[in-house]
Design a protein around this motif. Structure first.
Motif, PDB file in Angstrom:
ATOM      1  N   THR A 155      42.681  25.490  39.155  1.00  0.00           N
ATOM      2  CA  THR A 155      42.978  26.729  39.887  1.00  0.00           C
ATOM      3  C   THR A 155      41.943  27.778  39.496  1.00  0.00           C
ATOM      4  O   THR A 155      41.866  28.155  38.325  1.00  0.00           O
ATOM      5  N   PRO A 156      41.154  28.235  40.491  1.00  0.00           N
ATOM      6  CA  PRO A 156      40.275  29.364  40.201  1.00  0.00           C
ATOM      7  C   PRO A 156      41.146  30.616  40.202  1.00  0.00           C
ATOM      8  O   PRO A 156      42.050  30.732  41.034  1.00  0.00           O
ATOM      9  N   LEU A 193      31.616  28.544  38.551  1.00  0.00           N
ATOM     10  CA  LEU A 193      33.055  28.358  38.814  1.00  0.00           C
ATOM     11  C   LEU A 193      33.244  27.337  39.940  1.00  0.00           C
ATOM     12  O   LEU A 193      34.058  26.409  39.832  1.00  0.00           O
ATOM     13  N   TYR A 199      43.476  21.401  45.636  1.00  0.00           N
ATOM     14  CA  TYR A 199      44.069  22.653  46.130  1.00  0.00           C
ATOM     15  C   TYR A 199      44.276  23.534  44.904  1.00  0.00           C
ATOM     16  O   TYR A 199      44.272  23.047  43.764  1.00  0.00           O
ATOM     17  N   ALA A 200      44.473  24.821  45.162  1.00  0.00           N
ATOM     18  CA  ALA A 200      44.673  25.747  44.041  1.00  0.00           C
ATOM     19  C   ALA A 200      46.080  25.502  43.489  1.00  0.00           C
ATOM     20  O   ALA A 200      47.073  25.973  44.044  1.00  0.00           O
ATOM     21  N   TYR A 211      30.021  32.785  39.150  1.00  0.00           N
ATOM     22  CA  TYR A 211      30.857  32.246  40.233  1.00  0.00           C
ATOM     23  C   TYR A 211      30.284  30.943  40.800  1.00  0.00           C
ATOM     24  O   TYR A 211      31.034  30.097  41.273  1.00  0.00           O
ATOM     25  N   GLU A 236      41.245  35.027  39.719  1.00  0.00           N
ATOM     26  CA  GLU A 236      40.720  36.367  39.425  1.00  0.00           C
ATOM     27  C   GLU A 236      41.862  37.288  39.012  1.00  0.00           C
ATOM     28  O   GLU A 236      41.617  38.422  38.626  1.00  0.00           O
ATOM     29  N   GLY A 237      43.080  36.794  39.185  1.00  0.00           N
ATOM     30  CA  GLY A 237      44.263  37.616  38.920  1.00  0.00           C
ATOM     31  C   GLY A 237      44.593  37.695  37.439  1.00  0.00           C
ATOM     32  O   GLY A 237      45.499  37.020  36.954  1.00  0.00           O
TER      33      GLY A 237
HETATM   34  C1  FMN Z   1      37.505  33.546  43.242  1.00  0.00           C
HETATM   35  C2  FMN Z   1      38.905  33.057  43.477  1.00  0.00           C
HETATM   36  C3  FMN Z   1      39.974  33.728  42.894  1.00  0.00           C
HETATM   37  C4  FMN Z   1      41.277  33.240  43.056  1.00  0.00           C
HETATM   38  N1  FMN Z   1      42.312  33.833  42.365  1.00  0.00           N
HETATM   39  C5  FMN Z   1      43.532  33.222  42.351  1.00  0.00           C
HETATM   40  C6  FMN Z   1      44.562  33.664  41.490  1.00  0.00           C
HETATM   41  O1  FMN Z   1      44.412  34.616  40.722  1.00  0.00           O
HETATM   42  N2  FMN Z   1      45.743  32.983  41.513  1.00  0.00           N
HETATM   43  C7  FMN Z   1      45.952  31.887  42.327  1.00  0.00           C
HETATM   44  O2  FMN Z   1      47.043  31.311  42.267  1.00  0.00           O
HETATM   45  N3  FMN Z   1      44.990  31.465  43.159  1.00  0.00           N
HETATM   46  C8  FMN Z   1      43.793  32.078  43.185  1.00  0.00           C
HETATM   47  N4  FMN Z   1      42.791  31.597  43.994  1.00  0.00           N
HETATM   48  C9  FMN Z   1      43.049  30.439  44.859  1.00  0.00           C
HETATM   49  C10 FMN Z   1      42.963  30.745  46.357  1.00  0.00           C
HETATM   50  O3  FMN Z   1      44.096  31.462  46.767  1.00  0.00           O
HETATM   51  C11 FMN Z   1      42.813  29.419  47.108  1.00  0.00           C
HETATM   52  O4  FMN Z   1      41.635  28.795  46.670  1.00  0.00           O
HETATM   53  C12 FMN Z   1      42.757  29.636  48.615  1.00  0.00           C
HETATM   54  O5  FMN Z   1      43.977  30.111  49.112  1.00  0.00           O
HETATM   55  C13 FMN Z   1      42.388  28.359  49.359  1.00  0.00           C
HETATM   56  O6  FMN Z   1      43.322  27.344  49.081  1.00  0.00           O
HETATM   57  P1  FMN Z   1      42.932  25.963  48.386  1.00  0.00           P
HETATM   58  O7  FMN Z   1      42.037  26.294  47.217  1.00  0.00           O
HETATM   59  O8  FMN Z   1      44.276  25.423  47.919  1.00  0.00           O
HETATM   60  O9  FMN Z   1      42.272  25.100  49.385  1.00  0.00           O
HETATM   61  C14 FMN Z   1      41.504  32.096  43.870  1.00  0.00           C
HETATM   62  C15 FMN Z   1      40.399  31.464  44.479  1.00  0.00           C
HETATM   63  C16 FMN Z   1      39.127  31.908  44.268  1.00  0.00           C
HETATM   64  C17 FMN Z   1      37.974  31.135  44.864  1.00  0.00           C
END
Ligand code: FMN
Length: 208
Positions: A152-153, A137, A11-12, A134, A155-156
């Protein structure tokens, strides 16, 4: 870990523990990223592995994501800001060397790549390069999960500030995405207990 099990486990991650990712595990994740596919195989991006906590702390001031600072490592995916004929020339030389074939055998491929890429604007090629980054990524996220490393991916972040701090502009690069790596702090990360939310499979996947 088996792939689907790993995808369900990941999860992220919002909150990391102090535990470090070992060099050999990091090597496997970066190797998977290195093996990622790209259009024409040109890999129009670079990866920066940032271990140094001082550098990560400074970078985190340019993002709302505390994971940059907390995690064990931060990977920066930096896309080529343009595509130069020199890059294509060098890539063709590399193919000839690795595959031990005469460079002339690659003239059609080289022409195609030159025509396809050099007729586009720098901005179009940067967008194209970003798409390739990407894919890497995503590969990195999956590789981390298989190794039971949290990731954690992101873009922020303020890309221009990252580029300046990391000296990317001079190298013809622009940061486009981040991937923090480390281990979840289960007690303090409420996201660790959340169920996955995905569109229903039947809405998401169409079989024709
Ligand atoms: C390209 C991309 C950019 C994202 N940017 C952020 C971010 O800046 N901060 C963050 O906390 N999560 C970020 N996320 C995480 C997503 O919010 C998360 O992957 C999504 O809600 C699905 O949840 P899971 O990955 O926990 O299954 C990003 C995900 C992706 C794929």
């Amino acid at each position: 870990m088996e792939l689907i099990e790993a995808m369900e486990w990941r999860y992220a991650t919002k909150q990391y523990s102090d535990k470090k990712v070992s060099d050999d595990v990091l090597e496997k994740i970066t190797k998977a990223i290195h093996l990622s596919a790209s259009s024409y195989g040109i890999q129009p991006y670079k990866i920066l592995v940032i271990e140094n906590p001082d550098v990560r702390k400074k970078l985190s001031a340019h993002s709302f994501n505390p994971q940059i600072n907390q995690a064990s490592h931060l990977l920066v995916f930096a896309a080529f800001d343009s595509i130069k004929s020199d890059t294509i020339e060098k890539y063709v030389e590399l193919i000839a060397k690795v595959r031990e074939i005469p460079i002339e055998d690659l003239s059609v491929f080289k022409e195609k790549a030159l025509n396809r890429l050099l007729l586009k604007s720098d901005e179009d090629n940067f967008i194209w390069a970003t798409k390739q980054a990407y894919i890497a990524l995503g590969t990195g996220m999956i590789a981390a999960a298989v190794e039971k490393v949290d990731a954690t991916p992101m873009e922020g972040f303020i890309a221009e500030n990252f580029d300046e701090m990391l000296g990317l502009k001079e190298k013809g690069l622009r940061s486009v995405a981040l991937l923090s790596l480390g281990y979840r702090d289960v007690e303090n990360d409420s996201n660790a207990r959340l169920k996955k939310v995905r569109w229903p499979r039947e809405e998401f996947i169409t079989t024709i």
